[in-house]
Design a protein around this motif. Structure first.
Motif, PDB file in Angstrom:
ATOM      1  N   GLY A  62      -2.175  27.994 -18.105  1.00  0.00           N
ATOM      2  CA  GLY A  62      -3.135  26.992 -18.556  1.00  0.00           C
ATOM      3  C   GLY A  62      -2.497  25.636 -18.757  1.00  0.00           C
ATOM      4  O   GLY A  62      -3.097  24.603 -18.446  1.00  0.00           O
ATOM      5  N   ASP A  63      -1.265  25.626 -19.261  1.00  0.00           N
ATOM      6  CA  ASP A  63      -0.535  24.361 -19.429  1.00  0.00           C
ATOM      7  C   ASP A  63      -0.449  23.605 -18.111  1.00  0.00           C
ATOM      8  O   ASP A  63      -0.745  22.403 -18.029  1.00  0.00           O
ATOM      9  N   LEU A  64      -0.015  24.313 -17.077  1.00  0.00           N
ATOM     10  CA  LEU A  64       0.180  23.675 -15.778  1.00  0.00           C
ATOM     11  C   LEU A  64      -1.144  23.219 -15.183  1.00  0.00           C
ATOM     12  O   LEU A  64      -1.251  22.112 -14.632  1.00  0.00           O
ATOM     13  N   LEU A  65      -2.168  24.047 -15.308  1.00  0.00           N
ATOM     14  CA  LEU A  65      -3.473  23.690 -14.742  1.00  0.00           C
ATOM     15  C   LEU A  65      -4.073  22.469 -15.440  1.00  0.00           C
ATOM     16  O   LEU A  65      -4.635  21.581 -14.779  1.00  0.00           O
ATOM     17  N   LEU A  66      -3.942  22.396 -16.759  1.00  0.00           N
ATOM     18  CA  LEU A  66      -4.461  21.223 -17.476  1.00  0.00           C
ATOM     19  C   LEU A  66      -3.690  19.964 -17.106  1.00  0.00           C
ATOM     20  O   LEU A  66      -4.275  18.875 -16.994  1.00  0.00           O
ATOM     21  N   GLU A  67      -2.379  20.112 -16.909  1.00  0.00           N
ATOM     22  CA  GLU A  67      -1.573  18.941 -16.552  1.00  0.00           C
ATOM     23  C   GLU A  67      -1.961  18.404 -15.186  1.00  0.00           C
ATOM     24  O   GLU A  67      -1.828  17.204 -14.913  1.00  0.00           O
ATOM     25  N   LYS A  68      -2.457  19.285 -14.320  1.00  0.00           N
ATOM     26  CA  LYS A  68      -2.929  18.865 -13.000  1.00  0.00           C
ATOM     27  C   LYS A  68      -4.411  18.494 -13.030  1.00  0.00           C
ATOM     28  O   LYS A  68      -5.028  18.313 -11.984  1.00  0.00           O
ATOM     29  N   ASP A  69      -4.972  18.412 -14.237  1.00  0.00           N
ATOM     30  CA  ASP A  69      -6.368  18.025 -14.473  1.00  0.00           C
ATOM     31  C   ASP A  69      -7.356  19.017 -13.862  1.00  0.00           C
ATOM     32  O   ASP A  69      -8.453  18.644 -13.452  1.00  0.00           O
ATOM     33  N   LEU A  70      -6.956  20.276 -13.819  1.00  0.00           N
ATOM     34  CA  LEU A  70      -7.868  21.345 -13.395  1.00  0.00           C
ATOM     35  C   LEU A  70      -8.403  22.002 -14.664  1.00  0.00           C
ATOM     36  O   LEU A  70      -8.036  23.121 -15.024  1.00  0.00           O
ATOM     37  N   PHE A  71      -9.307  21.288 -15.329  1.00  0.00           N
ATOM     38  CA  PHE A  71      -9.700  21.657 -16.681  1.00  0.00           C
ATOM     39  C   PHE A  71     -10.341  23.038 -16.763  1.00  0.00           C
ATOM     40  O   PHE A  71      -9.967  23.860 -17.612  1.00  0.00           O
ATOM     41  N   VAL A  72     -11.301  23.322 -15.895  1.00  0.00           N
ATOM     42  CA  VAL A  72     -12.019  24.592 -15.971  1.00  0.00           C
ATOM     43  C   VAL A  72     -11.065  25.757 -15.713  1.00  0.00           C
ATOM     44  O   VAL A  72     -11.097  26.780 -16.419  1.00  0.00           O
ATOM     45  N   PHE A  73     -10.189  25.621 -14.730  1.00  0.00           N
ATOM     46  CA  PHE A  73      -9.227  26.685 -14.436  1.00  0.00           C
ATOM     47  C   PHE A  73      -8.246  26.861 -15.599  1.00  0.00           C
ATOM     48  O   PHE A  73      -7.874  27.990 -15.929  1.00  0.00           O
ATOM     49  N   GLY A  74      -7.851  25.744 -16.206  1.00  0.00           N
ATOM     50  CA  GLY A  74      -6.987  25.838 -17.375  1.00  0.00           C
ATOM     51  C   GLY A  74      -7.685  26.525 -18.530  1.00  0.00           C
ATOM     52  O   GLY A  74      -7.089  27.346 -19.239  1.00  0.00           O
ATOM     53  N   LEU A  75      -8.956  26.195 -18.711  1.00  0.00           N
ATOM     54  CA  LEU A  75      -9.754  26.824 -19.765  1.00  0.00           C
ATOM     55  C   LEU A  75      -9.817  28.338 -19.563  1.00  0.00           C
ATOM     56  O   LEU A  75      -9.630  29.115 -20.514  1.00  0.00           O
ATOM     57  N   VAL A  76     -10.033  28.753 -18.333  1.00  0.00           N
ATOM     58  CA  VAL A  76     -10.108  30.183 -18.022  1.00  0.00           C
ATOM     59  C   VAL A  76      -8.765  30.858 -18.290  1.00  0.00           C
ATOM     60  O   VAL A  76      -8.702  31.970 -18.838  1.00  0.00           O
ATOM     61  N   SER A  77      -7.684  30.197 -17.917  1.00  0.00           N
ATOM     62  CA  SER A  77      -6.360  30.779 -18.121  1.00  0.00           C
ATOM     63  C   SER A  77      -6.076  30.981 -19.607  1.00  0.00           C
ATOM     64  O   SER A  77      -5.595  32.044 -20.020  1.00  0.00           O
ATOM     65  N   PHE A  78      -6.393  29.992 -20.421  1.00  0.00           N
ATOM     66  CA  PHE A  78      -6.208  30.139 -21.869  1.00  0.00           C
ATOM     67  C   PHE A  78      -7.147  31.203 -22.441  1.00  0.00           C
ATOM     68  O   PHE A  78      -6.762  31.957 -23.343  1.00  0.00           O
ATOM     69  N   LEU A  79      -8.361  31.250 -21.921  1.00  0.00           N
ATOM     70  CA  LEU A  79      -9.313  32.265 -22.370  1.00  0.00           C
ATOM     71  C   LEU A  79      -8.752  33.669 -22.135  1.00  0.00           C
ATOM     72  O   LEU A  79      -8.796  34.530 -23.029  1.00  0.00           O
ATOM     73  N   VAL A  80      -8.211  33.903 -20.958  1.00  0.00           N
ATOM     74  CA  VAL A  80      -7.619  35.206 -20.653  1.00  0.00           C
ATOM     75  C   VAL A  80      -6.445  35.487 -21.588  1.00  0.00           C
ATOM     76  O   VAL A  80      -6.269  36.617 -22.064  1.00  0.00           O
ATOM     77  N   GLY A  81      -5.654  34.450 -21.865  1.00  0.00           N
ATOM     78  CA  GLY A  81      -4.559  34.627 -22.806  1.00  0.00           C
ATOM     79  C   GLY A  81      -5.024  35.107 -24.165  1.00  0.00           C
ATOM     80  O   GLY A  81      -4.442  36.025 -24.755  1.00  0.00           O
ATOM     81  N   HIS A  82      -6.110  34.523 -24.664  1.00  0.00           N
ATOM     82  CA  HIS A  82      -6.664  34.957 -25.947  1.00  0.00           C
ATOM     83  C   HIS A  82      -7.177  36.389 -25.875  1.00  0.00           C
ATOM     84  O   HIS A  82      -7.120  37.135 -26.865  1.00  0.00           O
TER      85      HIS A  82
END
Length: 207
Positions: A62-82
């Motif tokens: 999620g860190d990497l995806l947000l840094e590349k401004d892929l917000f929705v994909f980053g959100l999903v990655s963090f969601l899975v982490g939780h």
């Protein structure tokens, strides 16, 4: 572990200060990857540590995806982490502690309502994420008294710090600009993941 965590984190903050995107992208995921490796390599390799280490890996993604401004994909990655953190916490106690959960869930619902207008088409994924994040915080806090103090306290504070970090992201993105938002986001986020990892390394069950 901690120097390997802190050095790339400091490098990222320096890159943030000088606005060097290449270095930011190169360093962004490393601190949490270090935490994931540290948790996974801690003996014995329990189910709790496995779940937390996988949750940390999705956080790094999620860190990497947000840094590349892929917000929705980053959100999903963090969601899975939780969704890996929650069963780890439930493995220590399934006692409902519903009163304890009320402020966490109220915060998640309240934040979603507050962001509704600005979130637009992203309202539903943001709402789902807010609920899951709140459940994660609730179940982390519910472990207090069920496991030794060091892991319970570190993890509960880490989960709360995660909620603060994500709330800053959401408000800054969907409502109004927050001065120094990225600095606040990263410091509270790294505190969160660091404490969750520390709690996993020190984890012991009372059972």
């Amino acid at each position: 572990m901690w120097p390997a965590f802190a050095i790339p984190a400091a490098g990222f903050l320096i890159a943030l200060a000088v606005d060097n995107e290449t270095v930011r992208i190169a360093l962004k995921a490393i601190p949490v990857l270090v935490l994931a490796l540290a948790v996974w390599s801690t003996a014995p390799r329990t189910q709790y540590r496995l779940l937390v280490s996988v949750g940390l890996l999705f956080g790094a993604g999620g860190d990497l995806l947000l840094e590349k401004d892929l917000f929705v994909f980053g959100l999903v990655s963090f969601l899975v982490g939780h969704l890996f953190y929650v069963p780890a916490f439930l493995g220590d106690t399934r006692e409902p502690k519903l009163l304890l959960g009320i402020p966490y869930l109220a915060f998640g619902v309240g934040l979603t309502v507050f962001l509704a207008e600005g979130a637009g088409d992203l309202l539903i994924p943001v709402a789902v994420y807010a609920v899951v994040l709140s459940v994660m915080g609730w179940r982390a806090a519910a472990r207090i008294g069920a496991v030794p103090r060091v892991t319970a306290t570190a993890t509960a504070i880490g989960a709360a710090s995660f909620i603060v970090s994500d709330a800053i992201i959401a408000i800054d993105r969907f409502n109004s600009d927050i001065a120094g938002a990225r600095w606040w986001i990263m410091t509270t986020y790294w505190l969160a993941q660091g404490l969750i990892a520390y709690g996993a390394i020190k984890h012991e069950s009372r059972s």
